[in-house]
Design a protein around this motif. Structure first.
Motif, PDB file in Angstrom:
ATOM      1  N   GLY A 143      -0.632  -3.399  23.455  1.00 19.18           N
ATOM      2  CA  GLY A 143      -0.346  -2.816  22.142  1.00 19.18           C
ATOM      3  C   GLY A 143       1.083  -3.040  21.711  1.00 19.18           C
ATOM      4  N   ALA A 144       2.009  -2.936  22.664  1.00 18.15           N
ATOM      5  CA  ALA A 144       3.415  -3.182  22.347  1.00 18.15           C
ATOM      6  C   ALA A 144       3.648  -4.630  21.943  1.00 18.15           C
ATOM      7  CB  ALA A 144       4.286  -2.831  23.555  1.00 18.15           C
ATOM      8  N   MET A 145       3.021  -5.542  22.658  1.00 14.54           N
ATOM      9  CA  MET A 145       3.174  -6.958  22.312  1.00 14.54           C
ATOM     10  C   MET A 145       2.518  -7.276  20.964  1.00 14.54           C
ATOM     11  SD  MET A 145       5.030  -8.275  24.634  1.00 14.54           S
ATOM     12  CE  MET A 145       5.882  -6.668  24.596  1.00 14.54           C
ATOM     13  N   LEU A 146       1.421  -6.583  20.658  1.00 19.16           N
ATOM     14  CA  LEU A 146       0.768  -6.772  19.360  1.00 19.16           C
ATOM     15  C   LEU A 146       1.683  -6.330  18.226  1.00 19.16           C
ATOM     16  CD1 LEU A 146      -1.739  -7.466  17.679  1.00 19.16           C
ATOM     17  CD2 LEU A 146      -2.570  -5.136  18.103  1.00 19.16           C
ATOM     18  N   MET A 147       2.367  -5.202  18.415  1.00 22.57           N
ATOM     19  CA  MET A 147       3.299  -4.723  17.400  1.00 22.57           C
ATOM     20  C   MET A 147       4.478  -5.677  17.228  1.00 22.57           C
ATOM     21  SD  MET A 147       3.412  -0.606  18.108  1.00 22.57           S
ATOM     22  CE  MET A 147       4.310  -0.270  16.604  1.00 22.57           C
ATOM     23  N   THR A 148       4.822  -6.375  18.312  1.00 20.34           N
ATOM     24  CA  THR A 148       5.981  -7.258  18.265  1.00 20.34           C
ATOM     25  C   THR A 148       5.642  -8.627  17.694  1.00 20.34           C
ATOM     26  OG1 THR A 148       6.904  -6.147  20.195  1.00 20.34           O
ATOM     27  CG2 THR A 148       7.822  -8.287  19.647  1.00 20.34           C
ATOM     28  N   LEU A 149       4.537  -9.211  18.150  1.00 19.66           N
ATOM     29  CA  LEU A 149       4.229 -10.601  17.820  1.00 19.66           C
ATOM     30  C   LEU A 149       3.427 -10.756  16.535  1.00 19.66           C
ATOM     31  CD1 LEU A 149       3.310 -11.811  21.426  1.00 19.66           C
ATOM     32  CD2 LEU A 149       5.505 -12.011  20.247  1.00 19.66           C
ATOM     33  N   TYR A 150       2.736  -9.715  16.112  1.00 17.24           N
ATOM     34  CA  TYR A 150       1.911  -9.821  14.902  1.00 17.24           C
ATOM     35  C   TYR A 150       2.356  -8.768  13.888  1.00 17.24           C
ATOM     36  CZ  TYR A 150      -2.107  -9.429  11.777  1.00 17.24           C
ATOM     37  OH  TYR A 150      -2.893  -9.366  10.665  1.00 17.24           O
ATOM     38  N   LYS A 151       2.782  -9.232  12.727  1.00 19.34           N
ATOM     39  CA  LYS A 151       3.179  -8.317  11.661  1.00 19.34           C
ATOM     40  C   LYS A 151       2.009  -8.000  10.738  1.00 19.34           C
ATOM     41  CE  LYS A 151       8.155  -9.058  11.252  1.00 19.34           C
ATOM     42  NZ  LYS A 151       9.260  -9.426  10.335  1.00 19.34           N
ATOM     43  N   GLY A 152       1.462  -9.047  10.124  1.00 15.37           N
ATOM     44  CA  GLY A 152       0.385  -8.812   9.183  1.00 15.37           C
ATOM     45  C   GLY A 152       0.909  -8.324   7.846  1.00 15.37           C
ATOM     46  N   PRO A 153       0.012  -8.019   6.943  1.00 12.34           N
ATOM     47  CA  PRO A 153       0.440  -7.551   5.614  1.00 12.34           C
ATOM     48  C   PRO A 153       1.060  -6.159   5.666  1.00 12.34           C
ATOM     49  CG  PRO A 153      -1.932  -7.370   5.841  1.00 12.34           C
ATOM     50  CD  PRO A 153      -1.452  -8.098   7.068  1.00 12.34           C
ATOM     51  N   VAL A 154       1.876  -5.868   4.652  1.00 12.40           N
ATOM     52  CA  VAL A 154       2.497  -4.543   4.545  1.00 12.40           C
ATOM     53  C   VAL A 154       1.446  -3.534   4.107  1.00 12.40           C
ATOM     54  CG1 VAL A 154       4.240  -3.172   3.348  1.00 12.40           C
ATOM     55  CG2 VAL A 154       4.744  -5.523   4.031  1.00 12.40           C
ATOM     56  N   VAL A 155       1.398  -2.410   4.812  1.00 12.99           N
ATOM     57  CA  VAL A 155       0.467  -1.333   4.471  1.00 12.99           C
ATOM     58  C   VAL A 155       1.249  -0.252   3.746  1.00 12.99           C
ATOM     59  CG1 VAL A 155      -1.192   0.340   5.359  1.00 12.99           C
ATOM     60  CG2 VAL A 155      -0.917  -1.863   6.500  1.00 12.99           C
ATOM     61  N   ASP A 156       0.941  -0.038   2.487  1.00 11.61           N
ATOM     62  CA  ASP A 156       1.704   0.895   1.651  1.00 11.61           C
ATOM     63  C   ASP A 156       1.103   2.297   1.781  1.00 11.61           C
ATOM     64  OD1 ASP A 156       3.515   1.892  -0.134  1.00 11.61           O
ATOM     65  OD2 ASP A 156       2.450   1.197  -1.918  1.00 11.61           O
ATOM     66  N   ILE A 157       1.353   2.919   2.964  1.00 10.73           N
ATOM     67  CA  ILE A 157       0.761   4.243   3.219  1.00 10.73           C
ATOM     68  C   ILE A 157       1.699   5.382   2.843  1.00 10.73           C
ATOM     69  CG2 ILE A 157      -0.742   3.397   5.034  1.00 10.73           C
ATOM     70  CD1 ILE A 157       1.240   4.437   7.067  1.00 10.73           C
ATOM     71  N   PHE A 158       2.993   5.061   2.618  1.00 10.70           N
ATOM     72  CA  PHE A 158       3.950   6.106   2.283  1.00 10.70           C
ATOM     73  C   PHE A 158       4.468   5.985   0.852  1.00 10.70           C
ATOM     74  CE2 PHE A 158       4.384   5.804   6.926  1.00 10.70           C
ATOM     75  CZ  PHE A 158       4.070   7.114   7.241  1.00 10.70           C
ATOM     76  N   GLY A 159       3.833   5.097   0.071  1.00  8.79           N
ATOM     77  CA  GLY A 159       4.200   5.005  -1.326  1.00  8.79           C
ATOM     78  C   GLY A 159       5.407   4.155  -1.612  1.00  8.79           C
ATOM     79  N   TYR A 160       5.838   3.306  -0.649  1.00 10.35           N
ATOM     80  CA  TYR A 160       6.979   2.432  -0.867  1.00 10.35           C
ATOM     81  C   TYR A 160       6.477   1.058  -1.271  1.00 10.35           C
ATOM     82  CZ  TYR A 160       9.459   6.053   1.675  1.00 10.35           C
ATOM     83  OH  TYR A 160       9.966   7.243   2.103  1.00 10.35           O
ATOM     84  N   SER A 161       7.244   0.406  -2.072  1.00  7.01           N
ATOM     85  CA  SER A 161       6.883  -0.938  -2.493  1.00  7.01           C
ATOM     86  C   SER A 161       7.144  -1.919  -1.376  1.00  7.01           C
ATOM     87  CB  SER A 161       7.701  -1.335  -3.727  1.00  7.01           C
ATOM     88  OG  SER A 161       9.083  -1.344  -3.411  1.00  7.01           O
ATOM     89  N   PRO A 162       6.424  -3.075  -1.324  1.00  8.25           N
ATOM     90  CA  PRO A 162       6.600  -4.038  -0.253  1.00  8.25           C
ATOM     91  C   PRO A 162       7.999  -4.590  -0.172  1.00  8.25           C
ATOM     92  CG  PRO A 162       4.542  -4.455  -1.424  1.00  8.25           C
ATOM     93  CD  PRO A 162       5.272  -3.426  -2.202  1.00  8.25           C
ATOM     94  N   GLY A 163       8.741  -4.550  -1.261  1.00 11.95           N
ATOM     95  CA  GLY A 163      10.082  -5.116  -1.220  1.00 11.95           C
ATOM     96  C   GLY A 163      11.132  -4.154  -0.752  1.00 11.95           C
ATOM     97  N   SER A 164      10.783  -2.894  -0.512  1.00 13.20           N
ATOM     98  CA  SER A 164      11.776  -1.912  -0.107  1.00 13.20           C
ATOM     99  C   SER A 164      11.997  -1.962   1.377  1.00 13.20           C
ATOM    100  CB  SER A 164      11.301  -0.502  -0.509  1.00 13.20           C
ATOM    101  OG  SER A 164      10.126  -0.187   0.197  1.00 13.20           O
ATOM    102  N   GLY A 165      13.026  -1.257   1.830  1.00 12.88           N
ATOM    103  CA  GLY A 165      13.282  -1.153   3.262  1.00 12.88           C
ATOM    104  C   GLY A 165      14.370  -2.081   3.709  1.00 12.88           C
ATOM    105  N   HIS A 166      14.694  -1.960   4.970  1.00 11.85           N
ATOM    106  CA  HIS A 166      15.753  -2.745   5.571  1.00 11.85           C
ATOM    107  C   HIS A 166      15.232  -4.101   6.004  1.00 11.85           C
ATOM    108  CE1 HIS A 166      18.568   0.644   5.685  1.00 11.85           C
ATOM    109  NE2 HIS A 166      17.510   1.363   5.978  1.00 11.85           N
TER     110      HIS A 166
END
Length: 385
Positions: free
Chosen positions: A152-175
């Motif tokens: 599971g840790a390697m999956l989180m590291t090696l595979y990103k996938g699409p952005v899931v907007d579950i907290f109401g932030y736009s895909p372009g936001s964040g660091h």
């Protein structure tokens, strides 16, 4: 009265689980605060020193008062183990983690920490602190669960996938991911440092478990480890950090990072981990490590507007399944050990067996002075010979 006794018994059973879960929330908060402090220019070499200075000041008074009657004598053997503990986690683990995070990324660094349960599991088997029987379900569950947490840790590291907007932030936001500015050479060096960090952290739990058997005073041992971490970390910081202005600290995020990480994630964490380590063993303690990454991802999305990717959610689900498998296997192992204890009590009547002394006496003595022959009688469970 019976209900109260049952409730107290249930609380005692779930206390290690609750302690480790709440501790992962503490670690997740530290990751956020320390990240902000380092972005403001705080040296991680200095942070390690201040962190364990404040941890020592916070824990030592409680250890002095509460354990004054039960504190064992500090022998040379225990002192050497304390020095090793102060070197493994406060100095090696924390400094290598911060340097590796700079060379790679915060996401990669937090994901790499999830190999700690697997490393601790292997070390515990090598030191015969953990038993594994693949023919039994608990042993198989621990092996499968450990593998799932790493996967599971390697999956989180090696595979990103699409952005899931579950907290109401736009895909372009964040660091932005700091790995974009890291060269391939720095990435390889950072990965190596993070792996060495995990080895040091796993070894810390093994040595801590061994030391607690010889020095069963959790608060006092925590104070000694924090003090030695401050001393050894200070020596390393004076060598590595030549800029004396880096030691200046004010009432800002740098002081908050040192105080929070010192009191919560060094002082309280060492004590809680020591208590659970003594009760459940090092594998149980490290099995909860993946939770901190999940909590950090959630807090990062809420507080820092970081993006949540599909790979992170899928990896988190795999980690939770693996964690449950390890904890279930460990709890079943405890039940097996508890059920085996009464069976070890010999309910048979005492039997005098013929030993080498009586045999030699028979061989050497003759005539009327010969010792009578001693019969070995086995008494069955029903009480009949």
């Amino acid at each position: 009265m019976v209900a109260i006794a049952q409730m107290n018994s249930m609380l005692m059973k779930i206390k290690p689980y609750l302690a480790m879960v709440f501790l992962q929330f503490g670690f997740a908060g530290m990751f956020i605060i320390v990240m902000i402090a380092m972005q403001k220019g705080m040296s991680h070499w200095v942070l390690v020193v201040y962190r364990h200075l404040l941890a020592t000041l916070a824990i030592a008074p409680f250890a002095f008062v509460l354990e004054r009657k039960i504190r064992p004598k500090l022998t040379v053997s225990v002192f050497l183990k304390v020095m090793l503990l102060g070197l493994l986690e406060p100095v090696i683990d924390q400094n290598l983690y911060y340097v590796g995070m700079k060379f790679t990324s915060a996401t990669f660094a937090s994901a790499t920490n999830n190999v700690i349960p697997a490393l601790t599991f292997v070390m515990a088997i090598l030191f015969r602190m953990e038993r594994v029987n693949l023919k039994q379900k608990p042993g198989l569950a621990k092996v499968i669960g450990t593998s799932l947490t790493v996967s599971g840790a390697m999956l989180m590291t090696l595979y990103k996938g699409p952005v899931v907007d579950i907290f109401g932030y736009s895909p372009g936001s964040g660091h932005q991911n700091s790995s974009a500015t890291s060269s391939a050479q720095h990435w390889a060096a950072g990965t190596l440092m993070l792996l060495l960090c995990c080895v040091g952290w796993s070894a810390f739990f093994i040595v801590q478990s061994i030391t607690l058997k010889e020095y069963p005073a959790e608060l006092s041992l925590t104070s000694l480890v924090c003090f030695m971490g401050m001393v050894e970390g200070g020596i390393v910081a004076l060598v590595m950090e030549r800029d004396m202005t880096a030691w200046a600290i004010a009432f800002d995020f740098r002081l908050l990072a040192a105080a929070y990480s010192g009191v919560v994630c060094s002082g309280i964490a060492y004590y809680v981990q020591g208590y659970v380590n003594k009760v459940k063993g090092p594998v149980f303690v490290t099995a909860f490590t993946p939770l901190s990454m999940i909590i950090t991802a959630i807090l990062g999305a809420i507080l820092l507007s970081e993006q949540v990717h599909l790979g992170s959610l899928l990896g988190a689900c795999v980690i939770v399944i693996g964690l449950y498998s390890v904890v279930w296997g460990k709890s079943k192992d405890d039940q097996i050990l508890t059920s085996e204890e009464p069976s070890k009590l010999n309910t048979e009547l005492p039997v005098v067996q013929e030993n080498s002394i009586t045999k030699s006496a028979h061989d050497s003595l003759n005539g009327p002075f010969m010792l009578p022959k001693i019969n070995v009688v086995k008494i069955s469970d029903s009480g009949e010979p």
